[in-house]
Design an enzyme around this catalytic site. Structure first.
Site, PDB file in Angstrom:
ATOM      1  N   GLU A   1       0.830  -1.197   0.000  1.00  0.00           N
ATOM      2  CA  GLU A   1       0.000   0.000   0.000  1.00  0.00           C
ATOM      3  C   GLU A   1       0.872   1.256   0.000  1.00  0.00           C
ATOM      4  O   GLU A   1       0.571   2.241  -0.674  1.00  0.00           O
ATOM      5  CB  GLU A   1      -0.909  -0.028   1.240  1.00  0.00           C
ATOM      6  CG  GLU A   1      -2.139   0.845   1.136  1.00  0.00           C
ATOM      7  CD  GLU A   1      -3.120   0.538   2.266  1.00  0.00           C
ATOM      8  OE1 GLU A   1      -3.948  -0.373   2.094  1.00  0.00           O
ATOM      9  OE2 GLU A   1      -3.046   1.194   3.318  1.00  0.00           O
TER      10      GLU A   1
ATOM     11  N   GLU B   1     -15.481 -11.514   4.412  1.00  0.00           N
ATOM     12  CA  GLU B   1     -14.348 -11.282   3.511  1.00  0.00           C
ATOM     13  C   GLU B   1     -13.669 -12.605   3.146  1.00  0.00           C
ATOM     14  O   GLU B   1     -13.323 -12.851   1.984  1.00  0.00           O
ATOM     15  CB  GLU B   1     -13.335 -10.345   4.166  1.00  0.00           C
ATOM     16  CG  GLU B   1     -12.194  -9.932   3.244  1.00  0.00           C
ATOM     17  CD  GLU B   1     -11.100  -9.143   3.965  1.00  0.00           C
ATOM     18  OE1 GLU B   1     -10.734  -9.530   5.096  1.00  0.00           O
ATOM     19  OE2 GLU B   1     -10.613  -8.158   3.404  1.00  0.00           O
TER      20      GLU B   1
ATOM     21  N   CYS C   1      -7.844  -1.912   4.182  1.00  0.00           N
ATOM     22  CA  CYS C   1      -7.648  -3.053   5.090  1.00  0.00           C
ATOM     23  C   CYS C   1      -8.944  -3.534   5.700  1.00  0.00           C
ATOM     24  O   CYS C   1      -9.023  -4.647   6.207  1.00  0.00           O
ATOM     25  CB  CYS C   1      -6.758  -2.677   6.259  1.00  0.00           C
ATOM     26  SG  CYS C   1      -5.285  -1.850   5.783  1.00  0.00           S
TER      27      CYS C   1
ATOM     28  N   LYS D   1     -14.839  -9.756   8.644  1.00  0.00           N
ATOM     29  CA  LYS D   1     -13.768 -10.650   8.184  1.00  0.00           C
ATOM     30  C   LYS D   1     -14.310 -12.029   7.830  1.00  0.00           C
ATOM     31  O   LYS D   1     -13.743 -12.736   7.002  1.00  0.00           O
ATOM     32  CB  LYS D   1     -12.694 -10.784   9.268  1.00  0.00           C
ATOM     33  CG  LYS D   1     -11.865  -9.525   9.481  1.00  0.00           C
ATOM     34  CD  LYS D   1     -10.855  -9.310   8.382  1.00  0.00           C
ATOM     35  CE  LYS D   1     -10.078  -8.018   8.597  1.00  0.00           C
ATOM     36  NZ  LYS D   1      -9.358  -7.611   7.387  1.00  0.00           N
TER      37      LYS D   1
ATOM     38  N   GLU E   1       2.257   1.769  -3.397  1.00  0.00           N
ATOM     39  CA  GLU E   1       1.181   2.259  -4.260  1.00  0.00           C
ATOM     40  C   GLU E   1       0.920   3.751  -3.993  1.00  0.00           C
ATOM     41  O   GLU E   1       0.760   4.539  -4.927  1.00  0.00           O
ATOM     42  CB  GLU E   1      -0.083   1.437  -3.972  1.00  0.00           C
ATOM     43  CG  GLU E   1      -1.170   1.583  -5.017  1.00  0.00           C
ATOM     44  CD  GLU E   1      -2.453   0.872  -4.600  1.00  0.00           C
ATOM     45  OE1 GLU E   1      -2.442   0.075  -3.634  1.00  0.00           O
ATOM     46  OE2 GLU E   1      -3.486   1.145  -5.241  1.00  0.00           O
TER      47      GLU E   1
ATOM     48  N   CYS F   1     -10.344  -1.243  14.892  1.00  0.00           N
ATOM     49  CA  CYS F   1     -10.531  -2.667  15.203  1.00  0.00           C
ATOM     50  C   CYS F   1     -10.666  -2.924  16.705  1.00  0.00           C
ATOM     51  O   CYS F   1     -11.281  -3.901  17.112  1.00  0.00           O
ATOM     52  CB  CYS F   1      -9.390  -3.489  14.647  1.00  0.00           C
ATOM     53  SG  CYS F   1      -9.016  -3.102  12.933  1.00  0.00           S
TER      54      CYS F   1
ATOM     55  N   GLU G   1     -13.403 -14.090  -4.880  1.00  0.00           N
ATOM     56  CA  GLU G   1     -12.138 -13.684  -5.515  1.00  0.00           C
ATOM     57  C   GLU G   1     -10.930 -14.057  -4.649  1.00  0.00           C
ATOM     58  O   GLU G   1      -9.795 -13.974  -5.110  1.00  0.00           O
ATOM     59  CB  GLU G   1     -12.144 -12.190  -5.849  1.00  0.00           C
ATOM     60  CG  GLU G   1     -12.217 -11.220  -4.681  1.00  0.00           C
ATOM     61  CD  GLU G   1     -13.643 -10.830  -4.300  1.00  0.00           C
ATOM     62  OE1 GLU G   1     -14.561 -11.651  -4.493  1.00  0.00           O
ATOM     63  OE2 GLU G   1     -13.837  -9.711  -3.790  1.00  0.00           O
TER      64      GLU G   1
ATOM     65  N   SER H   1      -6.901   1.963  -2.269  1.00  0.00           N
ATOM     66  CA  SER H   1      -5.761   1.137  -2.634  1.00  0.00           C
ATOM     67  C   SER H   1      -6.272  -0.228  -3.101  1.00  0.00           C
ATOM     68  O   SER H   1      -7.311  -0.704  -2.649  1.00  0.00           O
ATOM     69  CB  SER H   1      -4.879   0.948  -1.397  1.00  0.00           C
ATOM     70  OG  SER H   1      -4.020  -0.152  -1.573  1.00  0.00           O
TER      71      SER H   1
END
Lengths: 159, 589
Positions: free
Chosen positions: B284, B372, B310, B369, B287, B514, B377, B330
């Site tokens: 990141e 996710e 994230c 999560k 980038e 978090c 993908e 990102s």
């Protein structure tokens, strides 16, 4: 991606209505009133558009639609039937008249017949207590309706 | 400031105008019970519908009982919180709530941590005098959250979180009277709604109406399977909160005990998501610098600011609400997914295990999560990079079930190579941490100079939206930070309208980041707990010998042996992702 389909002219009318209320989320109930006038009912698609235009969540819009009995997500029939359940009509037998409509149409209050011709609703006092019990079909008012007169009323519209 | 004098239970108290009876009573140690009321006061989060009437009190001269949470103190007020009238009314209120509540406490996920159960216990309710209809709804299971609204008490805390704080708008009170319930629009499945799985509804639900999807049974089965090699990764915020489940003070760091407990549970390799956080910074950060230098060189095709990616709740949020900005965040995957991808390629190769026989488990402070990990993908031939994700709460339950005395465990270290991390990685667990970690690395890479002071106080704190300008050796870098999706929406609106002055923005979906995630031990509205967790995270950072991601020797080795360099083709394939448009489109018929 969920896709919502609506007829163009009505969609544009709805967007205009939202604009006329400055797309204010606080005007939600007023917008829904007008939306129900345009579409006859408030399908999920209409609520999606209203939510988007007023910059609020569709869950909130549905919360309001499901709270107020005036709002409906079922399309009204071609000839919406309303039976007055105000005190005067009630004591003069409106419930029996209602039962007769239910019997003939085979639907409950808030429903629409399968052919889309009739829908059934109750309302509170149309200000014609002298004519109790009162039934409205569309804009037409029927006074002193007796249960055995229900069939004749329906036949007027069955052609 | 106007002060008001009143008495509560014969005790005099002086409070500022605008203070409620509930707040005034708590100030002098009178603990009026509540149910619907919820507050994370200094984080501007409050639910005060005055709906449950559990907190009623008697006010002299007032005809009826007053809800303490929603009644402001007035001069000379005489308040009684424990008269027989109050006690009877409160009891009746709770009995009526219980009369429409399933009696399955023994097997309820919330048992032992349920505010309604606590209330019934506190009031000594041993029977329900009322019997009548009970409302029933279908149970709705999504990839991360279960709605069992038979247990809903209509406190509307979840609705407040979902709408006012998160601006997600997945949940609303619907219908009226006995039929009323909190649900998504048209009572659709949560999975089909705009829900981001941030889990803040679960974090504030007083009962078992909203809970996480439990993956502990699958985890126990995997650990018991001799054909599987099971590796675990633990997110930074878990170590700052897990101890609370074992009676430790909030803010106790249990990194070493947690590693020991995971080893005792039978994991073959105990690794750290922090390793992948360092990796995230490499990708990141590179980038960010790439986009920044192109932008400074006048390339109009490069969009700034760059947004961190994230947080899966946040990713879901912009996919639903800002799909037109999908080239702004990102492309770096979250640390959880980077870890999974590296574990199932690089590490699987190192130990000679086929990816199908390697089970990657994550311990996360987060419910998003769980979703996710299931995104298609992030799988190869149907085999997910992360097999499943369990919350901090689930891990605590598992440790207890396995007879492990967490308090007396000797501290142990993580395994290598995927267990080594820097201080920059630890602070991923709090709002402001990801961008501070990125700044530590980006500064050194961009300027070629050593960063003498790695602490950036200007990026820290708990204000919902923060901004700071960091001097990159003469180049001012404007940084924005938002936590809580409602705050994120404000920054995103500016980006969409072209009004944003930021070069980089960090976003975390949960209030506090978090540390306040939907999978953490329940804070029951005590914001001091969140502050203690945040302090613990920065404490762990300051104790680390290495505090910049690019100095992690195992990260250097990973690039040398496997990835090449940041943003290489292999890195793109394994560590980056793309986003989807999940918005609702209006189409003309």
């Amino acid at each position: 991606m969920a896709i919502v389909k609506l007829p163009e002219n009505k969609l544009n009318q709805l967007i205009e209505v939202c604009k006329s209320f400055n797309n204010e989320p606080g005007e939600l109930i007023n917008v829904l009133h007008k939306a129900q006038e345009i579409f006859g009912y408030l399908p999920a698609e209409v609520q999606e558009v209203v939510a988007k235009e007023l910059n609020t969540s569709v869950a909130h819009v549905y919360g309001v639609v499901s709270f107020y009995s005036f709002f409906t997500m079922t399309p009204k029939g071609e000839h919406p039937i309303s039976i007055c359940m105000g005190t005067a009509c009630y004591v003069r037998g409106a419930e029996k008249v209602l039962d007769e409509f239910k019997h003939h149409l085979k639907i409950q209050v808030g429903e629409t017949t399968a052919d889309g011709k009739f829908s059934l609703a109750c309302l509170r006092c149309v200000g014609a207590c002298g004519l109790a019990p009162v039934v409205m079909v569309g804009e037409k008012v029927y006074g002193r309706v007796a249960p055995d007169g229900v069939k004749a009323i329906l036949e007027e519209y069955s052609a | 400031m106007e002060l008001i004098k009143l008495t509560i239970d014969k005790k005099p108290v002086e409070v500022e105008k605008g203070t409620t009876i509930l707040q005034a009573a708590r100030k002098i140690g009178i603990d009026i019970p509540t149910l619907c009321y919820f507050s994370l006061g200094d984080m501007k989060i409050e639910n005060k519908p005055g709906g449950c009437r559990v907190c009623v009190v008697e006010v002299e001269g007032r005809r009826n009982l007053a809800p303490a949470c929603a009644t402001e103190c007035a001069p000379g007020m005489v308040v009684r919180t424990n008269t027989i009238k109050v006690l009877n009314a409160r009891r009746t209120v709770v009995e009526l709530i219980l009369s429409d509540h399933p009696f399955d406490c023994l097997v309820c996920a919330k048992s032992g941590n349920c505010e309604l159960q606590d209330l019934a216990h506190r009031l000594g309710i041993r029977e329900i005098s009322y019997q009548g209809a009970q409302s029933h709804y279908r149970k709705d299971t999504s990839p991360a959250i279960i709605r069992d609204v038979d247990k809903c008490v209509m406190c509307r805390r979840c609705e407040m979180m979902c709408n006012k704080v998160q601006s997600v708008g997945a949940l609303s009170a619907i219908n009226r009277g006995f039929e009323a319930v909190v649900a998504p629009a048209f009572e659709m499945d949560l999975e089909k709604s705009v829900c981001t799985y941030c889990g803040q509804c679960v974090a504030v639900c007083p009962t078992g109406a909203l809970t996480e999807v439990d993956h502990t049974r699958q985890l126990i089965a995997a650990l018991a399977d001799p054909t599987k090699t099971v590796v675990v990764q633990t997110a930074p915020a878990v170590r700052a909160a897990l101890g609370e489940e074992f009676g430790m003070q909030p803010g106790t760091l249990v990194t070493g005990k947690m590693a020991a407990a995971l080893r005792e549970l039978g994991f073959d390799y105990v690794f750290d998501t922090d390793f992948a956080a360092d990796l995230t910074i490499m990708e990141e950060g590179t980038e960010l610098l790439g986009r920044l230098s192109k932008h400074l060189a006048g390339d109009k095709d490069v969009r700034l600011p760059i947004l961190t990616s994230c947080c899966p709740g946040w990713v879901n949020f912009f996919e639903h609400n800002f799909p037109e900005l999908s080239d702004v965040p990102s492309t770096a995957r979250s640390p959880q997914q980077m870890f999974g991808a590296i574990a199932k390629t690089y590490f699987a190769g190192k130990i000679g295990v086929d990816r199908k026989d390697l089970v990657v488990v994550s311990i996360m402070p987060c419910l998003a999560k769980k979703y996710e990990a299931q995104r298609p993908e992030f799988a190869t031939n149907g085999n997910p990079d992360v097999d499943f994700s369990v919350s901090t709460r689930e891990l605590a339950a598992l440790i207890k079930e396995a007879n492990i005395d967490f308090n007396t465990l000797a501290e142990e270290d993580f395994d290598n190579p995927l267990g080594e991390s820097t201080g920059a990685a630890v602070i991923f667990g709090t709002t402001g941490g990801v961008i501070e970690a990125a700044v530590r690395t980006a500064y050194e890479v961009h300027t070629g100079k050593k960063l003498e002071k790695v602490d950036f106080a200007e990026l820290r704190g708990l204000d919902g939206i923060r901004q700071a300008t960091i001097d990159f050796n003469g180049l001012p870098i404007n940084i924005g930070i938002a936590h809580g999706l409602g705050n994120a929406r404000q920054l995103l609106n500016d980006v969409r309208d072209g009004k944003s002055q930021f070069h980089a923005i960090e976003i975390m979906a949960c209030p506090g980041g978090c540390i306040g995630g939907g999978g953490q031990p329940l804070h029951h509205g005590n914001s001091a707990i969140l502050k203690a967790r945040q302090a613990a995270i920065y404490r762990e950072d300051s104790c680390k010998p290495i505090r910049k991601s690019h100095e992690n020797p195992y990260i250097t080795t990973l690039y040398e042996e496997f990835l090449g360099k940041p943003l290489s083709e292999k890195a793109h394939h394994l560590l980056h992702t793309h986003y989807f448009d999940k918005s609702t489109q209006i189409e003309i018929e």
